[in-house]
Design a protein around this motif. Structure first.
Motif, PDB file in Angstrom:
ATOM      1  N   UNK A 195       0.853  -1.188   0.000  1.00  0.00           N
ATOM      2  CA  UNK A 195       0.000   0.000   0.000  1.00  0.00           C
ATOM      3  C   UNK A 195       0.892   1.242   0.000  1.00  0.00           C
ATOM      4  N   UNK A 196       0.303   2.420  -0.156  1.00  0.00           N
ATOM      5  CA  UNK A 196       1.065   3.667  -0.335  1.00  0.00           C
ATOM      6  C   UNK A 196       2.077   3.915   0.772  1.00  0.00           C
ATOM      7  N   UNK A 197       1.672   3.788   2.010  1.00  0.00           N
ATOM      8  CA  UNK A 197       2.570   4.040   3.141  1.00  0.00           C
ATOM      9  C   UNK A 197       3.719   3.043   3.138  1.00  0.00           C
ATOM     10  N   UNK A 198       3.438   1.776   2.881  1.00  0.00           N
ATOM     11  CA  UNK A 198       4.497   0.756   2.817  1.00  0.00           C
ATOM     12  C   UNK A 198       5.449   1.035   1.654  1.00  0.00           C
ATOM     13  N   UNK A 199       4.922   1.522   0.529  1.00  0.00           N
ATOM     14  CA  UNK A 199       5.778   1.889  -0.609  1.00  0.00           C
ATOM     15  C   UNK A 199       6.760   2.977  -0.200  1.00  0.00           C
ATOM     16  N   UNK A 200       6.267   3.989   0.498  1.00  0.00           N
ATOM     17  CA  UNK A 200       7.124   5.084   0.951  1.00  0.00           C
ATOM     18  C   UNK A 200       8.160   4.582   1.959  1.00  0.00           C
ATOM     19  N   UNK A 201       7.730   3.745   2.901  1.00  0.00           N
ATOM     20  CA  UNK A 201       8.647   3.206   3.919  1.00  0.00           C
ATOM     21  C   UNK A 201       9.732   2.340   3.283  1.00  0.00           C
ATOM     22  N   UNK A 202       9.346   1.505   2.327  1.00  0.00           N
ATOM     23  CA  UNK A 202      10.325   0.646   1.660  1.00  0.00           C
ATOM     24  C   UNK A 202      11.308   1.488   0.846  1.00  0.00           C
ATOM     25  N   UNK A 203      10.818   2.528   0.199  1.00  0.00           N
ATOM     26  CA  UNK A 203      11.698   3.427  -0.550  1.00  0.00           C
ATOM     27  C   UNK A 203      12.727   4.052   0.389  1.00  0.00           C
ATOM     28  N   UNK A 204      12.283   4.528   1.535  1.00  0.00           N
ATOM     29  CA  UNK A 204      13.216   5.120   2.500  1.00  0.00           C
ATOM     30  C   UNK A 204      14.205   4.075   3.001  1.00  0.00           C
ATOM     31  N   UNK A 205      13.745   2.872   3.218  1.00  0.00           N
ATOM     32  CA  UNK A 205      14.628   1.789   3.649  1.00  0.00           C
ATOM     33  C   UNK A 205      15.710   1.510   2.605  1.00  0.00           C
ATOM     34  N   UNK A 206      15.330   1.519   1.332  1.00  0.00           N
ATOM     35  CA  UNK A 206      16.316   1.292   0.269  1.00  0.00           C
ATOM     36  C   UNK A 206      17.343   2.423   0.222  1.00  0.00           C
ATOM     37  N   UNK A 207      16.890   3.649   0.434  1.00  0.00           N
ATOM     38  CA  UNK A 207      17.810   4.785   0.480  1.00  0.00           C
ATOM     39  C   UNK A 207      18.805   4.591   1.621  1.00  0.00           C
ATOM     40  N   UNK A 208      18.292   4.221   2.770  1.00  0.00           N
ATOM     41  CA  UNK A 208      19.125   4.086   3.974  1.00  0.00           C
ATOM     42  C   UNK A 208      20.218   3.029   3.828  1.00  0.00           C
ATOM     43  N   UNK A 209      19.960   1.968   3.096  1.00  0.00           N
ATOM     44  CA  UNK A 209      20.940   0.874   2.996  1.00  0.00           C
ATOM     45  C   UNK A 209      21.821   0.971   1.752  1.00  0.00           C
ATOM     46  N   UNK A 210      21.607   1.993   0.931  1.00  0.00           N
ATOM     47  CA  UNK A 210      22.473   2.219  -0.228  1.00  0.00           C
ATOM     48  C   UNK A 210      23.711   2.981   0.239  1.00  0.00           C
ATOM     49  N   UNK A 211      24.886   2.452  -0.091  1.00  0.00           N
ATOM     50  CA  UNK A 211      26.149   3.092   0.296  1.00  0.00           C
ATOM     51  C   UNK A 211      26.286   4.466  -0.356  1.00  0.00           C
ATOM     52  N   UNK A 212      27.094   5.333   0.277  1.00  0.00           N
ATOM     53  CA  UNK A 212      27.414   6.621  -0.336  1.00  0.00           C
ATOM     54  C   UNK A 212      28.061   6.349  -1.692  1.00  0.00           C
ATOM     55  N   UNK A 213      27.632   7.069  -2.709  1.00  0.00           N
ATOM     56  CA  UNK A 213      28.046   6.885  -4.108  1.00  0.00           C
ATOM     57  C   UNK A 213      27.533   5.577  -4.709  1.00  0.00           C
ATOM     58  N   UNK A 214      26.658   4.889  -3.988  1.00  0.00           N
ATOM     59  CA  UNK A 214      26.078   3.645  -4.483  1.00  0.00           C
ATOM     60  C   UNK A 214      24.895   3.897  -5.399  1.00  0.00           C
ATOM     61  N   UNK A 215      24.415   2.820  -5.994  1.00  0.00           N
ATOM     62  CA  UNK A 215      23.300   2.889  -6.934  1.00  0.00           C
ATOM     63  C   UNK A 215      22.053   2.247  -6.352  1.00  0.00           C
ATOM     64  N   UNK A 216      20.920   2.836  -6.652  1.00  0.00           N
ATOM     65  CA  UNK A 216      19.615   2.247  -6.361  1.00  0.00           C
ATOM     66  C   UNK A 216      18.909   2.072  -7.698  1.00  0.00           C
ATOM     67  N   UNK A 217      18.632   0.826  -8.036  1.00  0.00           N
ATOM     68  CA  UNK A 217      17.962   0.494  -9.290  1.00  0.00           C
ATOM     69  C   UNK A 217      16.518   0.144  -8.957  1.00  0.00           C
TER      70      UNK A 217
END
Length: 187
Positions: free
Chosen positions: A116-138
């Motif tokens: 759902x919308x809130x879970x989509x936003x939370x998962x997006x933030x989670x992916x940002x948080x675990x991406x290394x500096x200068x890393x890629x998010x696909x």
């Protein structure tokens, strides 16, 4: 529900067959696959993506890399783990995300639309948080919306998802405001 989700995933050949998956990426996001394979990065997370075919491709192309597959779905998790072991592939399987661990490349292909919308936003933030500096998010997202043939799919506001990424100092290097995008973490 998890039993229906696994059938929703395996009914598409690109979720179970390497050649089909590579053809899908060539069609939808050729730049993304080239960036993943030729990036020089060493740690990869396939985040909630099917049965691990992409993890398999990455590991076979980048033998010395650290590849991790994540799924919270019990059936998919165990099936993927069994596949990797059967093929002798050194791919870690995790059912949870360690928020203190970062990955050079985080890939999410076709999962946001099951939330759902809130879970989509939370998962997006989670992916940002675990991406290394200068890393890629696909990020690949089915934005076709709710559909009687796939009753588990939800609508995705891709503009909202991309806005969250931009507000977190992620820079889009491919596919802004589209279903297939590649982001670089600058902070």
């Amino acid at each position: 529900d998890s039993k229906n989700l696994i059938y929703d995933i395996i009914k598409y050949p690109f979720n179970t067959d390497k050649a089909q998956l590579l053809a899908k990426y060539q069609l939808f996001s050729p730049y993304m696959m080239n960036m993943i394979i030729s990036s020089g990065y060493t740690s990869f997370l396939e985040y909630m993506c099917g049965v691990g075919v992409l993890s398999e491709i990455i590991k076979e192309n980048l033998i010395d890399s650290k590849v991790t597959f994540n799924s919270i779905n019990n059936e998919i998790f165990h099936f993927s783990k069994w596949r990797f072991e059967k093929k002798g592939l050194d791919i870690s399987t995790i059912g949870y995300i360690d928020k203190d661990k970062n990955y050079d490349v985080v890939i999410s292909d076709g999962f946001l639309q099951y939330l759902d919308s809130k879970e989509q936003e939370d998962l997006t933030q989670s992916m940002i948080d675990i991406t290394s500096k200068n890393g890629l998010l696909c990020l690949l997202v089915d934005i076709s919306g709710e559909n009687p043939e796939s009753p588990l799919k939800k609508n995705v506001d891709i503009l909202r998802i991309h806005s969250i990424l931009e507000q977190s100092d992620m820079v889009c290097i491919y596919g802004k405001n589209t279903f297939s995008s590649l982001w670089k973490k600058m902070i």
